[in-house]
Write a protein that holds these residues in place. Structure first.
Motif, mmCIF file in Angstrom:
data_model
loop_
_atom_site.group_PDB
_atom_site.id
_atom_site.type_symbol
_atom_site.label_atom_id
_atom_site.label_comp_id
_atom_site.label_asym_id
_atom_site.label_seq_id
_atom_site.Cartn_x
_atom_site.Cartn_y
_atom_site.Cartn_z
ATOM 1 N N LYS A 29 19.300 -26.293 -15.225
ATOM 2 C CA LYS A 29 20.054 -25.418 -16.063
ATOM 3 C C LYS A 29 21.163 -26.578 -16.697
ATOM 4 C CE LYS A 29 21.698 -21.665 -14.241
ATOM 5 N NZ LYS A 29 20.932 -20.805 -15.346
ATOM 6 N N ASP B 29 21.620 -27.639 -11.409
ATOM 7 C CA ASP B 29 22.203 -28.161 -12.531
ATOM 8 C C ASP B 29 21.920 -29.444 -13.125
ATOM 9 O OD1 ASP B 29 23.436 -25.538 -12.856
ATOM 10 O OD2 ASP B 29 25.269 -26.291 -11.458
ATOM 11 N N ASP C 209 17.184 -24.788 -19.338
ATOM 12 C CA ASP C 209 17.745 -23.799 -19.793
ATOM 13 C C ASP C 209 19.274 -23.994 -20.181
ATOM 14 O OD1 ASP C 209 18.974 -21.087 -20.301
ATOM 15 O OD2 ASP C 209 19.517 -20.632 -17.956
ATOM 16 N N SER D 5 19.062 -15.779 -17.583
ATOM 17 C CA SER D 5 18.997 -16.919 -16.505
ATOM 18 C C SER D 5 18.315 -16.108 -15.243
ATOM 19 C CB SER D 5 20.378 -17.490 -16.408
ATOM 20 O OG SER D 5 20.671 -18.275 -17.302
#
Length: 306
Positions: A92, A40, A61, A74
């Protein structure tokens, strides 16, 4: 994806300059226990994600919890990134939790997928796409990254030690130059780096390597004492001063090298200064613009020019 042969894809797609300088927490892809291929990214940590992209392509993403197509895409992205075994990483970004990144990437609809190569954004696609299309786009991304000298990999947790410790393969011309340098054949290394730049003028690693081996080639056969005696005997002889400046720079005496050439520049007639300025700029590039000694020398050069 934009045509990977075009250098324009690395210019001006989005403005991430405000995020580049943000003080970041430790990058999630650099945890002490190893490197995660999928992690993340947040407004606070994105500065280090940009830095990571200088060694390995980063796919970003942009998604949200409420987004159905995001939940379809994803897992595909994670699967393909995992199969590439460290040649690409996936960052992400939850757009709801990270509004600055959403604004920086101009995420008007999601899922939105963007790559980062050497800190520069490359738009890939928007919306959920089939797995084969993802694979095709990633293949193009790796080609583009190689053209811009971003060919590193990240170690994968649990991978065989021999694989994770191995150096990433160099592009062919870079490998040829490296082998030539190892053999002390600097002329052949120059030729190899020149070939790399002929194929990709944006290859900054080749440009830096070329400058270094040119310096090594120039000082290879110099006798330091003879060179210094010749420079002392002919203070206005540019070639003699160049030789000693090269020796000084190669020996780490950066200020001495710059000072010698700046002193020469100051006393030469205007129509004879060109080669000295060119050599100074070449040496500046070798040391790097971030070095304060380069900044001081550039300031003095500017004062002599004007």
């Amino acid at each position: 994806m934009t045509d990977p042969t075009s250098g324009a894809v690395l210019r001006g797609a989005v403005d991430l300059s405000a995020l580049r300088s943000r003080a970041a927490a430790p990058a999630p892809a650099e945890a002490a226990s190893g490197v995660s291929l999928v992690f993340d990214a947040t407004d606070e940590t994105f500065g280090q994600v940009l830095e990571l992209s200088r060694s390995v392509p980063v796919v970003v993403d942009l998604w949200a919890q409420w987004c159905g197509p995001c939940k379809q895409l994803s897992p595909i992205l994670e699967k393909v990134v995992t199969e590439l075994a460290g040649r690409v990483v996936l960052a992400k970004v939850d757009v709801d939790a990270n509004p600055q990144l959403a604004q920086g990437f101009r995420a008007q609809s999601i899922p939105m997928v963007v790559a980062l190569i050497a800190g520069q954004p490359v738009p890939l696609f928007t919306g959920a796409v089939p797995e084969q299309q993802v694979r095709d786009v990633f293949d193009q991304l790796l080609q583009l990254a190689a053209q811009h000298g971003v060919t590193g990999t990240v170690p994968v947790d649990g991978a065989d030690a021999a694989e994770t410790d191995a150096e990433p393969a160099l592009p062919p011309h870079h490998q040829e130059a490296f082998d030539a340098i190892e053999a002390g054949d600097y002329a052949r290394a120059v030729t190899a780096y020149e070939a790399a730049l002929a194929e990709n003028p944006r290859d900054e690693q080749a440009r830096a390597g070329l400058g270094q081996v040119r310096l090594l080639l120039r000082v290879q056969d110099l006798d330091p004492q003879q060179a210094r005696d010749a420079a002392a005997a002919a203070p206005l002889d540019a070639a003699a001063q160049f030789a000693v400046a090269d020796l000084d720079l190669a020996g780490g005496h950066v200020d001495d090298a710059f000072g010698r050439l700046l002193d020469l520049f100051a006393v030469l007639p205007a129509d004879q200064r060109g080669p000295v300025r060119e050599r100074l700029l070449e040496l500046f590039a070798l040391v790097g613009d971030a070095d304060p000694r380069v900044a001081r020398a550039r300031t003095r050069l500017a004062s002599l020019l004007f």
